[in-house]
Design a protein around this motif. Structure first.
Motif, PDB file in Angstrom:
ATOM      1  N   ARG A 245       0.955  -1.257  -0.076  1.00  0.00           N
ATOM      2  CA  ARG A 245       0.117  -0.027  -0.063  1.00  0.00           C
ATOM      3  C   ARG A 245       0.896   1.097   0.116  1.00  0.00           C
ATOM      4  O   ARG A 245       0.312   2.583  -0.233  1.00  0.00           O
ATOM      5  CB  ARG A 245      -0.889  -0.018   1.187  1.00  0.00           C
ATOM      6  CG  ARG A 245      -1.847  -1.301   1.199  1.00  0.00           C
ATOM      7  CD  ARG A 245      -2.476  -1.235   2.841  1.00  0.00           C
ATOM      8  NE  ARG A 245      -1.380  -1.613   3.609  1.00  0.00           N
ATOM      9  CZ  ARG A 245      -1.770  -1.751   4.796  1.00  0.00           C
ATOM     10  NH1 ARG A 245      -2.949  -1.825   5.488  1.00  0.00           N
ATOM     11  NH2 ARG A 245      -0.871  -2.150   5.763  1.00  0.00           N
ATOM     12  N   ASN A 246       2.005   1.280   0.362  1.00  0.00           N
ATOM     13  CA  ASN A 246       2.981   2.355   0.709  1.00  0.00           C
ATOM     14  C   ASN A 246       4.297   1.876   0.571  1.00  0.00           C
ATOM     15  O   ASN A 246       4.687   0.764   0.309  1.00  0.00           O
ATOM     16  CB  ASN A 246       2.416   2.955   1.877  1.00  0.00           C
ATOM     17  CG  ASN A 246       2.530   2.164   2.978  1.00  0.00           C
ATOM     18  OD1 ASN A 246       3.603   1.320   3.243  1.00  0.00           O
ATOM     19  ND2 ASN A 246       1.460   2.216   3.852  1.00  0.00           N
TER      20      ASN A 246
ATOM     21  N   ASP B  31      -5.962   1.808   5.534  1.00  0.00           N
ATOM     22  CA  ASP B  31      -5.989   1.610   4.101  1.00  0.00           C
ATOM     23  C   ASP B  31      -6.519   3.198   3.429  1.00  0.00           C
ATOM     24  O   ASP B  31      -7.315   2.953   2.655  1.00  0.00           O
ATOM     25  CB  ASP B  31      -6.980   0.586   3.772  1.00  0.00           C
ATOM     26  CG  ASP B  31      -6.496   0.061   2.223  1.00  0.00           C
ATOM     27  OD1 ASP B  31      -5.981   0.788   1.625  1.00  0.00           O
ATOM     28  OD2 ASP B  31      -6.609  -1.040   1.828  1.00  0.00           O
ATOM     29  N   TRP B  32      -6.261   4.424   4.014  1.00  0.00           N
ATOM     30  CA  TRP B  32      -6.895   5.615   3.473  1.00  0.00           C
ATOM     31  C   TRP B  32      -5.984   6.291   2.785  1.00  0.00           C
ATOM     32  O   TRP B  32      -4.937   7.062   3.471  1.00  0.00           O
ATOM     33  CB  TRP B  32      -7.036   6.288   4.953  1.00  0.00           C
ATOM     34  CG  TRP B  32      -8.042   7.624   4.832  1.00  0.00           C
ATOM     35  CD1 TRP B  32      -7.708   8.737   5.209  1.00  0.00           C
ATOM     36  CD2 TRP B  32      -9.117   7.640   4.039  1.00  0.00           C
ATOM     37  NE1 TRP B  32      -8.600   9.703   4.975  1.00  0.00           N
ATOM     38  CE2 TRP B  32      -9.490   9.265   4.330  1.00  0.00           C
ATOM     39  CE3 TRP B  32      -9.956   7.064   3.215  1.00  0.00           C
ATOM     40  CZ2 TRP B  32     -10.712   9.497   3.722  1.00  0.00           C
ATOM     41  CZ3 TRP B  32     -11.203   7.417   2.773  1.00  0.00           C
ATOM     42  CH2 TRP B  32     -11.359   8.874   2.894  1.00  0.00           C
ATOM     43  N   TYR B  33      -5.808   6.099   1.240  1.00  0.00           N
ATOM     44  CA  TYR B  33      -4.931   6.615   0.520  1.00  0.00           C
ATOM     45  C   TYR B  33      -5.621   7.357  -0.303  1.00  0.00           C
ATOM     46  O   TYR B  33      -6.820   7.795  -0.383  1.00  0.00           O
ATOM     47  CB  TYR B  33      -4.197   5.547  -0.197  1.00  0.00           C
ATOM     48  CG  TYR B  33      -3.232   4.705   0.852  1.00  0.00           C
ATOM     49  CD1 TYR B  33      -2.039   5.093   1.287  1.00  0.00           C
ATOM     50  CD2 TYR B  33      -3.627   3.607   1.507  1.00  0.00           C
ATOM     51  CE1 TYR B  33      -1.206   4.563   2.277  1.00  0.00           C
ATOM     52  CE2 TYR B  33      -3.025   2.960   2.394  1.00  0.00           C
ATOM     53  CZ  TYR B  33      -1.693   3.485   2.836  1.00  0.00           C
ATOM     54  OH  TYR B  33      -0.978   2.932   3.674  1.00  0.00           O
TER      55      TYR B  33
ATOM     56  N   TYR C 200      -3.284   8.795 -11.254  1.00  0.00           N
ATOM     57  CA  TYR C 200      -2.714   7.674 -10.315  1.00  0.00           C
ATOM     58  C   TYR C 200      -2.722   6.430 -10.759  1.00  0.00           C
ATOM     59  O   TYR C 200      -2.681   5.410 -10.174  1.00  0.00           O
ATOM     60  CB  TYR C 200      -3.266   7.824  -8.936  1.00  0.00           C
ATOM     61  CG  TYR C 200      -3.196   8.944  -8.267  1.00  0.00           C
ATOM     62  CD1 TYR C 200      -2.047   9.538  -7.357  1.00  0.00           C
ATOM     63  CD2 TYR C 200      -4.111   9.974  -8.349  1.00  0.00           C
ATOM     64  CE1 TYR C 200      -2.014  10.532  -6.794  1.00  0.00           C
ATOM     65  CE2 TYR C 200      -4.094  11.259  -7.801  1.00  0.00           C
ATOM     66  CZ  TYR C 200      -3.019  11.562  -7.012  1.00  0.00           C
ATOM     67  OH  TYR C 200      -2.674  12.928  -6.466  1.00  0.00           O
TER      68      TYR C 200
ATOM     69  N   TYR D 203       1.762   2.423  -5.866  1.00  0.00           N
ATOM     70  CA  TYR D 203       0.877   2.062  -4.682  1.00  0.00           C
ATOM     71  C   TYR D 203      -0.750   2.316  -4.945  1.00  0.00           C
ATOM     72  O   TYR D 203      -1.522   1.474  -4.880  1.00  0.00           O
ATOM     73  CB  TYR D 203       1.280   2.767  -3.429  1.00  0.00           C
ATOM     74  CG  TYR D 203       2.766   2.567  -3.032  1.00  0.00           C
ATOM     75  CD1 TYR D 203       3.520   1.221  -3.378  1.00  0.00           C
ATOM     76  CD2 TYR D 203       3.598   3.607  -3.068  1.00  0.00           C
ATOM     77  CE1 TYR D 203       4.926   1.185  -3.099  1.00  0.00           C
ATOM     78  CE2 TYR D 203       4.964   3.456  -2.804  1.00  0.00           C
ATOM     79  CZ  TYR D 203       5.451   2.148  -2.882  1.00  0.00           C
ATOM     80  OH  TYR D 203       7.031   2.140  -2.656  1.00  0.00           O
ATOM     81  N   GLU D 204      -0.982   3.533  -5.420  1.00  0.00           N
ATOM     82  CA  GLU D 204      -2.242   3.830  -5.682  1.00  0.00           C
ATOM     83  C   GLU D 204      -2.833   3.187  -6.858  1.00  0.00           C
ATOM     84  O   GLU D 204      -4.153   2.955  -6.861  1.00  0.00           O
ATOM     85  CB  GLU D 204      -2.312   5.410  -6.277  1.00  0.00           C
ATOM     86  CG  GLU D 204      -1.964   6.428  -4.883  1.00  0.00           C
ATOM     87  CD  GLU D 204      -2.511   6.395  -3.735  1.00  0.00           C
ATOM     88  OE1 GLU D 204      -3.889   5.959  -3.869  1.00  0.00           O
ATOM     89  OE2 GLU D 204      -2.139   6.703  -2.576  1.00  0.00           O
TER      90      GLU D 204
END
Length: 515
Positions: A197-198, A438-440, A475, A480-481
């Protein structure tokens, strides 16, 4: 998802028995006359005819009291397992080896050392042939014990051989364990959180892989060592969303079995998983022609009986056949056709094996079904199957899938006009993303879009869809996005709103353009 508990294990075992296995059990249990009328046989006859566990019905139709039932069930369970072992010994080489080992132990206890060594020798031939190194080490250690404690006239010539053999096996097992542990740990991480995720996730997974990968010479690795290596590489690249490298490793995985034909029968579960991840990576790479070729080959092998069918493989064949058939319709944009052609048989087969599917498989299947319905324009059924995922209490299982199910749920609610409680649904999705860490950016932009949509005038809505699309496209290839777009083709949905076309037509046009 399954409502089975410990008291139902016997019923579930009986339901998995084939006709030949049931017949064999009856023959085995009836080998003595008194067993024909035994209570455990009466219990078997009743339980094989019921679909769900009903203690009252069982007690009513058998001469068993409530106090006796637990013991009779335990005895029946054991007898079924013994009959299955006798039936499948020749087909399962590891069972055959264990039987030789047990007989060798009995002969040893009687002081028949030479006869015991002969059986160990037979067991070792099978173990070497099929690379059962852990059992082989156990056989060698038993052989060493006999040779060292008793005069067998072969001690002088065998001591050095057995010592060298034991040392070589220990080294192989250590390498094998290191690779299998790495593979299992990576798979566990994927099941928990999905893709990286990051940057923090990426560094962690890369460091973990490098530090736990043992040194090896690929030319010297055995079949199972190569298998665990390719599995570990697949999970590693899959989690990092490096699908080109994942394709290469999954291709080697499948090719390994195709170069060792007998392994298809020995480790069919691993072969099926290799096929699935090969198809999955081709799907994410959007390589349609190669995907369809591999899917045809997979289905051909299943149809021709090249893949062993048992309780385990039935479940995997069901999952991998239907998920990849659905993926084919995703790629083509033929969602309505998929709903008509695939779902009726899928639901029929699903009912037969539901109680043996774990929560992960059920969740994946529900998401696939929901996406198929969404693409066909059936928002009511989309919401229905997404709700099943959202109701799952296992928050540590496929957090990624649970998060993106909530995004698609918002979209489907908006599309269906069920937006009277939209603020509450948005708030619920927001809280879940925060809770799951999981707040992207992409998730934020989608949530904020829906949050502000109620303040937009009807003539401005199309402009808002364009703005969101332009923001998200930036994105699409982000390290990751981009994972959001693997779960949810939101760009196609936005284009459908902008161009006043269905999602199905938008994806069909994209497919024909890239064909």
């Amino acid at each position: 998802m399954s409502n089975y508990n410990k008291s139902d294990h016997l019923l579930l075992l009986i339901q998995t028995l084939s006709k030949s296995e049931k017949r064999n059990f009856k023959l085995y249990a009836s080998r003595t006359k008194r067993n024909k009328c035994a209570k455990f046989m009466k219990l078997f006859e009743v339980m094989r005819k019921i679909n769900s566990y009903d203690e009252k019905k069982i007690l009513k139709n058998t001469p068993i009291s409530k106090m006796q039932l637990s013991n009779v069930k335990a005895h029946l369970y054991q007898q079924i397992l013994i009959s299955l072992k006798l039936l499948h010994t020749e087909k399962n080489h590891d069972i055959q080896i264990r039987e030789y080992l047990n007989f060798a132990q009995i002969l040893y206890n009687k002081g028949l050392y030479i006869q015991s060594l002969k059986l160990l020798g037979k067991a070792k031939i099978i173990a070497r042939c099929y690379e059962y190194n852990t059992i082989l080490l156990e056989l060698v250690e038993f052989e060493k014990m006999i040779e060292s404690q008793h005069i067998t006239r072969s001690l002088y010539s065998r001591s050095g051989e057995l010592s060298a053999e034991s040392k070589e096996l220990i080294e192989k097992i250590q390498c094998n364990n290191a690779l299998s542990n790495l593979s299992l740990e990576l798979y566990g991480l994927y099941l928990k959180v999905g893709y990286v995720r990051n940057e923090k996730d990426k560094i962690f997974i890369e460091t973990y892989f490098r530090t736990n990968l043992p040194k090896f010479d690929i030319e010297k690795l055995s079949f199972y060592e190569k298998l665990f290596l390719y599995q570990a590489q697949v999970w590693y690249h899959y989690i990092r969303q490096d699908f080109i490298m994942c394709y290469r490793s999954s291709y080697k995985w499948v090719e390994l079995f195709q170069n060792h034909i007998k392994a298809k029968k020995i480790a069919p579960v691993s072969y099926l998983k290799g096929y699935h991840y090969l198809l999955d990576t081709l799907f994410y790479l959007n390589h349609y022609s190669k995907f369809t070729d591999v899917l045809k080959q997979f289905e051909k092998e299943v149809k021709n009986g090249e893949i062993l069918v048992n309780g385990n493989t039935k479940i995997l064949i069901f999952m991998y056949t239907y998920t990849n058939r659905i993926n084919k319709h995703y790629m083509e944009g033929s969602f309505s056709e998929g709903v008509k052609k695939i779902l009726p048989s899928l639901f029929m087969d699903f009912k037969k094996i539901y109680n043996r599917l774990d929560s992960h498989y059920i969740m994946v299947l529900y998401y696939k079904i929901a996406c198929l319905y969404f693409g066909s324009g059936d928002n009511e059924n989309t919401i229905r199957y997404l709700s099943k995922i959202m109701e799952n209490k296992k928050k540590n299982l496929r957090q990624d899938l649970q998060c993106f199910a909530r995004l698609l749920h918002l979209i489907a609610c908006y599309e269906s006009g069920l937006d009277e409680n939209m603020d509450q649904k948005i708030q619920s999705a927001y809280r879940f993303f925060i809770q799951m860490d999981d707040w992207y950016i992409v998730q934020k932009k989608i949530i904020h879009f829906f949050k502000n949509l109620g303040n937009v005038y009807p003539h401005q809505i199309k402009g808002q869809f364009k703005k969101l699309r332009d923001k998200l496209i930036k994105y699409y290839d982000h390290p990751y996005e981009k994972r959001t777009f693997l779960y949810l083709d939101i760009i196609s949905w936005l284009n459908s709103k902008i161009e006043n076309k269905s999602v199905e037509i938008i994806i069909q046009e994209k497919y024909l353009k890239n064909k």
